[in-house]
Motif scaffolding. Structure first.
Motif, PDB file in Angstrom:
ATOM      1  N   LYS A 192       0.845  -1.195   0.000  1.00  0.00           N
ATOM      2  CA  LYS A 192       0.000   0.000   0.000  1.00  0.00           C
ATOM      3  C   LYS A 192       0.883   1.248   0.000  1.00  0.00           C
ATOM      4  O   LYS A 192       0.892   2.041   0.933  1.00  0.00           O
ATOM      5  N   THR A 193       1.636   1.363  -1.077  1.00  0.00           N
ATOM      6  CA  THR A 193       2.487   2.544  -1.245  1.00  0.00           C
ATOM      7  C   THR A 193       2.146   3.188  -2.573  1.00  0.00           C
ATOM      8  O   THR A 193       1.545   2.577  -3.462  1.00  0.00           O
ATOM      9  N   LEU A 194       2.528   4.444  -2.710  1.00  0.00           N
ATOM     10  CA  LEU A 194       2.263   5.200  -3.926  1.00  0.00           C
ATOM     11  C   LEU A 194       3.547   5.379  -4.723  1.00  0.00           C
ATOM     12  O   LEU A 194       4.637   5.465  -4.141  1.00  0.00           O
ATOM     13  N   ASP A 195       3.394   5.468  -6.061  1.00  0.00           N
ATOM     14  CA  ASP A 195       4.565   5.840  -6.848  1.00  0.00           C
ATOM     15  C   ASP A 195       4.776   7.349  -6.713  1.00  0.00           C
ATOM     16  O   ASP A 195       3.997   8.065  -6.072  1.00  0.00           O
ATOM     17  N   ALA A 196       5.831   7.859  -7.325  1.00  0.00           N
ATOM     18  CA  ALA A 196       6.250   9.243  -7.080  1.00  0.00           C
ATOM     19  C   ALA A 196       5.189  10.257  -7.493  1.00  0.00           C
ATOM     20  O   ALA A 196       4.965  11.259  -6.784  1.00  0.00           O
ATOM     21  N   ASP A 197       4.507  10.029  -8.621  1.00  0.00           N
ATOM     22  CA  ASP A 197       3.492  10.986  -9.093  1.00  0.00           C
ATOM     23  C   ASP A 197       2.343  11.110  -8.113  1.00  0.00           C
ATOM     24  O   ASP A 197       1.924  12.217  -7.763  1.00  0.00           O
ATOM     25  N   TRP A 198       1.812   9.987  -7.670  1.00  0.00           N
ATOM     26  CA  TRP A 198       0.689  10.017  -6.723  1.00  0.00           C
ATOM     27  C   TRP A 198       1.143  10.526  -5.354  1.00  0.00           C
ATOM     28  O   TRP A 198       0.410  11.264  -4.685  1.00  0.00           O
ATOM     29  N   GLN A 199       2.331  10.121  -4.944  1.00  0.00           N
ATOM     30  CA  GLN A 199       2.825  10.554  -3.636  1.00  0.00           C
ATOM     31  C   GLN A 199       3.007  12.063  -3.584  1.00  0.00           C
ATOM     32  O   GLN A 199       2.728  12.704  -2.563  1.00  0.00           O
ATOM     33  N   HIS A 200       3.434  12.653  -4.679  1.00  0.00           N
ATOM     34  CA  HIS A 200       3.630  14.098  -4.721  1.00  0.00           C
ATOM     35  C   HIS A 200       2.315  14.830  -4.483  1.00  0.00           C
ATOM     36  O   HIS A 200       2.299  15.898  -3.845  1.00  0.00           O
ATOM     37  N   LEU A 201       1.205  14.275  -4.963  1.00  0.00           N
ATOM     38  CA  LEU A 201      -0.085  14.948  -4.816  1.00  0.00           C
ATOM     39  C   LEU A 201      -0.785  14.622  -3.502  1.00  0.00           C
ATOM     40  O   LEU A 201      -1.476  15.479  -2.940  1.00  0.00           O
ATOM     41  N   PHE A 202      -0.623  13.385  -3.006  1.00  0.00           N
ATOM     42  CA  PHE A 202      -1.442  12.964  -1.863  1.00  0.00           C
ATOM     43  C   PHE A 202      -0.642  12.521  -0.641  1.00  0.00           C
ATOM     44  O   PHE A 202      -1.239  12.304   0.415  1.00  0.00           O
ATOM     45  N   GLY A 203       0.653  12.342  -0.761  1.00  0.00           N
ATOM     46  CA  GLY A 203       1.453  12.009   0.407  1.00  0.00           C
ATOM     47  C   GLY A 203       1.526  10.529   0.696  1.00  0.00           C
ATOM     48  O   GLY A 203       2.601   9.943   0.699  1.00  0.00           O
ATOM     49  N   ASN A 204       0.370   9.889   0.956  1.00  0.00           N
ATOM     50  CA  ASN A 204       0.392   8.468   1.279  1.00  0.00           C
ATOM     51  C   ASN A 204      -0.846   7.774   0.709  1.00  0.00           C
ATOM     52  O   ASN A 204      -1.806   8.415   0.293  1.00  0.00           O
ATOM     53  N   TRP A 205      -0.792   6.449   0.711  1.00  0.00           N
ATOM     54  CA  TRP A 205      -1.833   5.626   0.078  1.00  0.00           C
ATOM     55  C   TRP A 205      -3.200   5.861   0.710  1.00  0.00           C
ATOM     56  O   TRP A 205      -4.193   6.030   0.010  1.00  0.00           O
ATOM     57  N   ARG A 206      -3.275   5.895   2.008  1.00  0.00           N
ATOM     58  CA  ARG A 206      -4.564   6.039   2.682  1.00  0.00           C
ATOM     59  C   ARG A 206      -5.216   7.388   2.356  1.00  0.00           C
ATOM     60  O   ARG A 206      -6.425   7.459   2.113  1.00  0.00           O
ATOM     61  N   ASP A 207      -4.421   8.458   2.332  1.00  0.00           N
ATOM     62  CA  ASP A 207      -4.983   9.774   2.008  1.00  0.00           C
ATOM     63  C   ASP A 207      -5.443   9.833   0.552  1.00  0.00           C
ATOM     64  O   ASP A 207      -6.457  10.477   0.241  1.00  0.00           O
ATOM     65  N   ALA A 208      -4.721   9.179  -0.332  1.00  0.00           N
ATOM     66  CA  ALA A 208      -5.142   9.138  -1.731  1.00  0.00           C
ATOM     67  C   ALA A 208      -6.467   8.394  -1.870  1.00  0.00           C
ATOM     68  O   ALA A 208      -7.381   8.854  -2.561  1.00  0.00           O
ATOM     69  N   VAL A 209      -6.583   7.253  -1.213  1.00  0.00           N
ATOM     70  CA  VAL A 209      -7.823   6.467  -1.274  1.00  0.00           C
ATOM     71  C   VAL A 209      -8.984   7.245  -0.657  1.00  0.00           C
ATOM     72  O   VAL A 209     -10.101   7.240  -1.192  1.00  0.00           O
ATOM     73  N   ALA A 210      -8.742   7.935   0.438  1.00  0.00           N
ATOM     74  CA  ALA A 210      -9.790   8.728   1.073  1.00  0.00           C
ATOM     75  C   ALA A 210     -10.303   9.803   0.127  1.00  0.00           C
ATOM     76  O   ALA A 210     -11.516  10.040   0.018  1.00  0.00           O
ATOM     77  N   PHE A 211      -9.406  10.479  -0.569  1.00  0.00           N
ATOM     78  CA  PHE A 211      -9.816  11.505  -1.523  1.00  0.00           C
ATOM     79  C   PHE A 211     -10.610  10.896  -2.668  1.00  0.00           C
ATOM     80  O   PHE A 211     -11.659  11.430  -3.075  1.00  0.00           O
ATOM     81  N   LEU A 212     -10.153   9.787  -3.216  1.00  0.00           N
ATOM     82  CA  LEU A 212     -10.761   9.209  -4.404  1.00  0.00           C
ATOM     83  C   LEU A 212     -12.087   8.506  -4.114  1.00  0.00           C
ATOM     84  O   LEU A 212     -12.972   8.489  -4.968  1.00  0.00           O
ATOM     85  N   ALA A 213     -12.230   7.932  -2.930  1.00  0.00           N
ATOM     86  CA  ALA A 213     -13.416   7.126  -2.637  1.00  0.00           C
ATOM     87  C   ALA A 213     -14.467   7.855  -1.808  1.00  0.00           C
ATOM     88  O   ALA A 213     -15.657   7.556  -1.925  1.00  0.00           O
ATOM     89  N   CYS A 214     -14.062   8.794  -0.966  1.00  0.00           N
ATOM     90  CA  CYS A 214     -14.998   9.404  -0.017  1.00  0.00           C
ATOM     91  C   CYS A 214     -15.527  10.729  -0.556  1.00  0.00           C
ATOM     92  O   CYS A 214     -15.041  11.810  -0.214  1.00  0.00           O
ATOM     93  N   GLN A 215     -16.519  10.628  -1.406  1.00  0.00           N
ATOM     94  CA  GLN A 215     -17.158  11.793  -2.009  1.00  0.00           C
ATOM     95  C   GLN A 215     -18.623  11.840  -1.576  1.00  0.00           C
ATOM     96  O   GLN A 215     -19.258  10.804  -1.377  1.00  0.00           O
ATOM     97  N   ASP A 216     -19.164  13.057  -1.449  1.00  0.00           N
ATOM     98  CA  ASP A 216     -20.516  13.222  -0.912  1.00  0.00           C
ATOM     99  C   ASP A 216     -21.537  13.710  -1.931  1.00  0.00           C
ATOM    100  O   ASP A 216     -22.728  13.798  -1.627  1.00  0.00           O
ATOM    101  N   ALA A 217     -21.077  14.067  -3.141  1.00  0.00           N
ATOM    102  CA  ALA A 217     -22.005  14.624  -4.121  1.00  0.00           C
ATOM    103  C   ALA A 217     -21.433  14.464  -5.514  1.00  0.00           C
ATOM    104  O   ALA A 217     -20.241  14.199  -5.697  1.00  0.00           O
ATOM    105  N   ALA A 218     -22.321  14.633  -6.495  1.00  0.00           N
ATOM    106  CA  ALA A 218     -21.919  14.547  -7.899  1.00  0.00           C
ATOM    107  C   ALA A 218     -22.653  15.609  -8.701  1.00  0.00           C
ATOM    108  O   ALA A 218     -23.760  16.030  -8.348  1.00  0.00           O
ATOM    109  N   VAL A 219     -22.018  16.014  -9.792  1.00  0.00           N
ATOM    110  CA  VAL A 219     -22.581  16.982 -10.723  1.00  0.00           C
ATOM    111  C   VAL A 219     -22.514  16.381 -12.123  1.00  0.00           C
ATOM    112  O   VAL A 219     -21.582  15.643 -12.445  1.00  0.00           O
ATOM    113  N   ALA A 220     -23.521  16.682 -12.927  1.00  0.00           N
ATOM    114  CA  ALA A 220     -23.503  16.284 -14.336  1.00  0.00           C
ATOM    115  C   ALA A 220     -24.110  17.406 -15.154  1.00  0.00           C
ATOM    116  O   ALA A 220     -24.861  18.250 -14.638  1.00  0.00           O
ATOM    117  N   ALA A 221     -23.778  17.427 -16.438  1.00  0.00           N
ATOM    118  CA  ALA A 221     -24.345  18.423 -17.344  1.00  0.00           C
ATOM    119  C   ALA A 221     -25.718  17.965 -17.831  1.00  0.00           C
ATOM    120  O   ALA A 221     -25.967  16.771 -17.994  1.00  0.00           O
TER     121      ALA A 221
END
Length: 282
Positions: A192-221
């Motif tokens: 459960k580690t990130l490569d350099a590109d993902w790590q630069h944006l999110f720091g660690n695997w758990r924080d990346a998963v939290a951002f990507l999976a834990c969303q509360d709303a959606a918008v569409a056109a």
């Protein structure tokens, strides 16, 4: 902005009639006039085997797919693009209670980008923009087209989703229709580690998963009136249950428009209780 016009996966007169119905602005206007006066019918599904495959893509290219008033989350010219594919667990109105077990459990795939903030007129909360929505069930695909604006759904000619104790496999074939192609093959990993590109944006695997999976709303056109639709969801992902995946194949029909600038980051959410709580035009 991307085109979400529906084409049926099987050519012929029946397919043309179904496409005309799915794309009918007259029906959509009538439905909106009626349903705007009624309370929203909360939908519930005991979703399982959610396979997330995420790419960092060129943010400028991704912004070109957005309508006016929608601002992507981006850092250093990169923004995440996610394809999540799963099996529903008796998807339908929450008010049915235990009778919901009689309802079917179709396959679904959501394709989305992430917003810096919600558009004007919507409450501030983590929010995604739906690019595509694909299902393997004609009644569900047509139902979401006819009775909702938040899910611009396409019907796959063929769709598979198989998750075992060691691997995951997801495919979408469009036939003659408007569903995009997908071919994902991944195996469950311990790392459960990130490569350099993902790590630069999110720091660690758990924080990346939290951002990507834990969303509360959606918008569409909503192309028929040039507006946006906003929907709130309840998706309580347990981060401790999320499993890492290593993708050995990650082919996606939108990557030609969204050039990847990273290797894919993949993970599996074994199960989650999903609820659609609201939908309204902005």
């Amino acid at each position: 902005m991307h085109d979400n016009t529906y084409r049926h996966p099987r050519a012929g007169r029946c397919g043309r009639l179904l496409a005309a119905l799915a794309n009918s602005t007259r029906f959509a206007h009538m439905r909106q006039a009626v349903m705007a006066r009624l309370p929203f019918l909360t939908l519930h599904s005991d979703v399982r085997d959610v396979v997330y495959v995420n790419w960092l893509v060129d943010a400028h290219a991704a912004q070109q797919l957005m309508p006016a008033g929608v601002t992507l989350w981006q850092r250093d010219g990169k923004t995440p693009f996610t394809v999540l594919t799963y099996r529903h667990g008796h998807f339908g109105p929450a008010l049915l209670g235990p009778l919901r077990r009689l309802l079917p459990s179709p396959l679904q795939s959501n394709w989305r980008l992430y917003l810096e903030h919600t558009p004007p007129g919507a409450p501030a909360m983590p929010c995604v923009y739906f690019l595509k929505n694909i299902m393997d069930s004609l009644p569900h695909a047509l139902g979401t087209r006819l009775f909702s604006d938040i899910l611009p759904t396409h019907l796959a000619a063929d769709m598979t989703h198989a998750v075992t104790a060691t691997q995951a496999r997801c495919t979408i074939a469009p036939g003659a229709g408007s569903a995009p192609t997908l071919d994902i093959q991944a195996h469950i990993a311990e790392d459960k580690t990130l490569d350099a590109d993902w790590q630069h944006l999110f720091g660690n695997w758990r924080d990346a998963v939290a951002f990507l999976a834990c969303q509360d709303a959606a918008v569409a056109a909503v192309p028929r009136n040039g507006r946006l639709v906003f929907g709130e969801i309840d998706l309580p992902v347990d981060l401790d249950q999320v499993q890492a995946l290593t993708a050995s194949r990650a082919d996606c029909g939108l990557l030609a428009q969204l050039p990847p600038v990273s290797t894919p980051l993949a993970f599996l959410v074994p199960n989650v209780s999903f609820k659609a709580l609201s939908e309204r035009l902005l």
